[in-house]
Design a protein around this motif. Structure first.
Motif, PDB file in Angstrom:
ATOM      1  N   ALA A 111     -40.218  42.029  84.716  1.00 53.41           N
ATOM      2  CA  ALA A 111     -41.607  41.297  84.721  1.00 53.41           C
ATOM      3  C   ALA A 111     -42.434  41.776  85.610  1.00 53.41           C
ATOM      4  O   ALA A 111     -42.037  42.485  86.771  1.00 53.41           O
ATOM      5  N   SER A 112     -43.763  41.992  85.453  1.00 49.44           N
ATOM      6  CA  SER A 112     -44.646  42.426  86.653  1.00 49.44           C
ATOM      7  C   SER A 112     -46.087  41.661  86.354  1.00 49.44           C
ATOM      8  O   SER A 112     -46.813  41.789  85.472  1.00 49.44           O
ATOM      9  N   ARG A 113     -46.214  40.612  87.125  1.00 52.39           N
ATOM     10  CA  ARG A 113     -47.560  39.790  87.221  1.00 52.39           C
ATOM     11  C   ARG A 113     -47.926  39.876  88.497  1.00 52.39           C
ATOM     12  O   ARG A 113     -47.154  39.590  89.577  1.00 52.39           O
ATOM     13  N   GLN A 114     -49.232  39.491  88.835  1.00 52.78           N
ATOM     14  CA  GLN A 114     -49.513  39.272  90.177  1.00 52.78           C
ATOM     15  C   GLN A 114     -50.933  38.238  90.042  1.00 52.78           C
ATOM     16  O   GLN A 114     -51.759  38.205  89.063  1.00 52.78           O
TER      17      GLN A 114
ATOM     18  N   ARG B 287     -44.722  38.792  91.027  1.00 54.32           N
ATOM     19  CA  ARG B 287     -43.475  38.896  90.221  1.00 54.32           C
ATOM     20  C   ARG B 287     -43.109  40.410  90.242  1.00 54.32           C
ATOM     21  O   ARG B 287     -43.981  41.067  89.347  1.00 54.32           O
ATOM     22  N   GLN B 288     -42.183  40.731  90.557  1.00 48.74           N
ATOM     23  CA  GLN B 288     -41.822  42.234  90.072  1.00 48.74           C
ATOM     24  C   GLN B 288     -40.246  42.230  90.170  1.00 48.74           C
ATOM     25  O   GLN B 288     -39.650  41.543  90.327  1.00 48.74           O
TER      26      GLN B 288
ATOM     27  N   ALA C 153     -50.562  45.004  94.348  1.00 43.28           N
ATOM     28  CA  ALA C 153     -50.898  45.903  92.943  1.00 43.28           C
ATOM     29  C   ALA C 153     -50.247  47.348  93.166  1.00 43.28           C
ATOM     30  O   ALA C 153     -49.712  47.677  92.312  1.00 43.28           O
ATOM     31  N   HIS C 154     -50.360  48.057  94.183  1.00 43.45           N
ATOM     32  CA  HIS C 154     -49.565  49.203  94.493  1.00 43.45           C
ATOM     33  C   HIS C 154     -48.175  49.147  94.275  1.00 43.45           C
ATOM     34  O   HIS C 154     -47.564  49.975  93.757  1.00 43.45           O
TER      35      HIS C 154
END
Ligand code: NAP
Length: 661
Positions: free
Chosen positions: A265-268, A286-287, A334-335
């Motif tokens: 998952a990849s959320r910001q 979340r990463q 984000a990076h």
């Protein structure tokens, strides 16, 4: 805050979540004099033995706060990986005292951080869950369910959600959590009673598997089976079935001590602050928890937010200082998330990523590639805030020699905008910044060919640059400039961070008697030379992280009387005020702003082809020559480096001694 307030259920700051991020943030806030109350849903620490790895930047922060001795000797774990391909994080900076990765088990980290926060006076209440929140003009009202289900209400000046990836505060605060859910899952287990070979993210036709035996005899397993996405609670039989399908080995006789899963998952959160509510750590992003980047990112969020929030609640800074938390940590997050997504792709991808992995493997043969990735993972890249200067912990500059480039890349990973860099001093500056490793936006008004030449000259030396056209001094100028700038940055580095701004473009004066100057000429001078730099600075600050540098080019004419250039000198006097007045505001953000005043400088104009004129002009300088564009550009470049971090608000005379009289 008074005792009475504490008894009445008020704190300067309420933190939801007593994981590593919440506890460290509590300590940071206390160190800054804020009253802190931490609410934790769990009645006891989890006691989980999940390994946390601390990276160089986090170690640096902990060293700065005197925390490292409390954590004891942390074993170095090496070498690390990028998407399963070997990558030694120590290569981030061989001179760095903490380069590499350091094992610190989660329960140990939490225990020591809790002790540290309590020693500093934080209050921690376990078994307390946040169930509601409401913001008013001067506080946030927090509904809490305590042990036994009893509800009560607390108030605070600010509430920070450090309550993990399923953050309640994020939901109650109305934060948008953009991104995507996991479509690949890795099962994880600590298992006793196994005797199998260690392996690290080993690829099999059916999936990937990791096993390593701990000193206590338990084995940590991780397994991903291509095409399978288990849901619900993880069971040992699920893990054993996946392990057998991927590796062909039977582990069914083992005894599971701990089971969990993680995915890609990849959320910001699109905002890290909404009024009086803020997010930090996994609550904000979340990463996939690969290589410890998640916990390090969260601890670095806390290190950024803590001192700022403490200053705000103790009345030492205005609340807008908190906006810099989002401005700095959102791009950093984000990076990191992009980096982790790339790794997830390399890691989980079945056969179709084999070619990509091979190419990546080839790239990793290059030291500069390894260094770049290791710096990103270690938090030592440009997106991370600079460490507080402490001589024993500050990373040293690296000394990489690239053909045609400077022997010291002082601006590696930095981005720069130099206005008016198609020619003259601007061009010389753009070239020098690129030599130091910066990606440079070459701005100009109309002279397309000259701008192309600047970019070409930079690329010939192995540097990176792109041109941006925008005429200044006309309506919409700054907007147009930033459209081009942001497009160029996004295409190259995937974000719009701007580290360095050199306000150089100007209408220069050919001289006219004060009585002849028309209102139109006067307005033009001010529009290009004073108004445009002001609004460029205003706009640039939205995307300038800590460690940012602004250099405004003025002129020696503000310090010597040249009546024929009165309007020009007035505009440059205004720019010097811009520098002087903003320096104090920007210092808390770690940004410096300075003025550089050239004297007569050969900018390639026709007058410099006339030997008599040059001889006459040379007499103004104590060195008896006219300046070269590079003479001034070297001074500007120095001010953009870390070495100039202690200079701000200054007027730097780069006139070659013209003002000595
Ligand atoms: P220059 O050679 O005249 O070049 C000016 C640059 O600014 C060019 O890139 C030009 O773009 C750009 N520019 C001019 N007007 C613009 C506008 N309206 N909108 C956007 N871009 C514009 O400059 P320089 O002599 O190197 O001077 C650089 C700085 O140093 C200036 O701030 C100047 O005031 C200061 N300075 C110079 C001297 C000197 O003797 N050279 C002395 C003291 C101070 P195009 O190429 O597209 O026109």
């Amino acid at each position: 805050m008074s005792r009475h307030d504490a008894a009445a259920g008020h704190a300067d700051v309420i933190l939801a979540g007593a994981g590593p991020v919440g506890l460290f943030l509590a300590a940071e806030l206390r160190a800054g004099g804020a009253d802190v109350l931490v609410l934790e849903r769990l009645t006891e620490p989890t006691g989980e033995s999940r390994a946390s790895v601390l990276h160089a930047r986090t170690m640096e922060i902990f060293a700065d706060r005197g925390l490292l001795p409390k954590l004891g000797d942390l074993p170095a774990v090496g070498p690390g990986h990028f998407g399963g391909l070997r990558l030694d994080l120590a290569e981030a900076d061989p001179d760095h005292p903490y380069a590499g990765q350091w094992e610190c088990l989660q329960y140990h980290l939490e225990t020591e951080l809790e002790r540290h926060a309590l020693d500093l006076g934080a209050r921690i209440r376990r078994g307390h869950t946040v169930t509601g929140l409401r913001q008013t003009a001067d506080r946030v009202h927090v509904d809490v369910r305590g042990p036994g289900g009893r509800g009560h209400r607390l108030t605070a000046a600010y509430l920070v959600g450090c309550d993990g990836e399923d953050s309640t505060v994020r939901g109650l605060g109305g934060f948008e959590f953009a991104g995507r859910e996991a479509d690949r899952v890795m099962l994880r287990a600590d298992v006793a009673g196994l005797d199998i070979d260690d392996r690290r993210l080993k690829r099999y036709p059916a999936g990937i598997a990791t096993a390593y035996r701990r000193p206590d005899g338990t084995t940590r397993l991780m397994v991903h089976r291509h095409g399978e996405q288990p849901t619900g609670d993880v069971t040992f039989s699920q893990v054993a079935a996946a392990w057998s399908a991927v590796t062909g080995e039977d582990i069914g006789h083992g005894r599971a001590l701990w089971l969990n899963r993680f995915g890609n998952a990849s959320r910001q959160a699109t905002e890290y602050r909404r009024g009086r509510v803020l997010l930090a750590g996994d609550a904000a992003h979340r990463q996939m928890p690969v290589g410890g980047q998640a916990v390090n990112l969260g601890l670095q969020d806390a290190a950024d937010l803590g001192p700022k929030l403490a200053r705000v609640v103790t009345g030492q800074a205005a609340p807008r200082l908190l906006d810099t938390y989002h401005a700095e940590r959102h791009p950093a997050g984000a990076h990191t998330l992009a980096n982790i997504r790339a790794q997830a792709h390399l890691l989980f991808g079945p056969d179709e990523v084999t070619a990509l992995r091979e190419v990546f493997g080839e790239l990793l043969e290059f030291a500069t590639v390894r260094r770049h990735l290791a710096r990103t993972i270690s938090g030592l890249d440009a997106a991370a805030p600079p460490p507080r200067p402490a001589p024993d912990t500050r990373p040293h500059s690296s000394h990489t020699h690239l053909p045609g480039r400077s022997t010291v890349d002082r601006l590696t990973d930095k981005t720069a905008l130099v206005t008016g860099s198609s020619r003259g001093i601007g061009r010389a500056t753009a070239i020098r910044l690129a030599r130091e490793g910066a990606l440079v936006a070459v701005h100009y008004a109309a002279n397309d060919e000259a701008a192309d030449d600047t970019v070409r000259l930079i690329e010939k030396e192995g540097g990176s640059a792109f041109k941006v056209r925008a005429e200044l001094g006309v309506p919409g100028d700054v907007h147009e400039l930033f459209l081009g700038l942001e497009r160029g940055l996004k295409e190259r580095i995937g974000e719009t961070r701007l580290d360095i701004l050199v306000n150089n473009a100007a209408v220069t004066s050919t001289g006219s008697a004060p009585e002849d100057l028309t209102p139109e000429e006067f307005d033009r001078y001010f529009a290009v030379n004073a108004k445009a730099p002001y609004f460029i600075v205003q706009r640039a600050l939205e995307q300038m992280p800590a460690g940012g540098r602004i250099v405004n080019i003025t002129t020696g004419v503000t310090r010597t009387s040249v009546p024929d250039q009165v309007a020009y000198a007035m505009t440059k006097g205004a720019v010097e005020q811009l520098t002087f007045q903003l320096a104090r505001t920007l210092a808390p953000r770690g940004i410096t702003i300075n003025s550089v005043a050239p004297g007569i400088t050969d900018n390639g104009g026709a007058v410099f082809d006339n030997p008599q004129a040059v001889e006459a002009m040379a007499r103004f300088s104590a060195f008896n020559r006219v300046g070269e564009a590079g003479d001034v550009a070297d001074v500007i470049t120095f001010l953009t480096t870390d070495e100039a971090r202690w200079i701000t608000g200054a007027f730097v005379d780069a006139t070659g001694g013209t003002l000595l009289g």
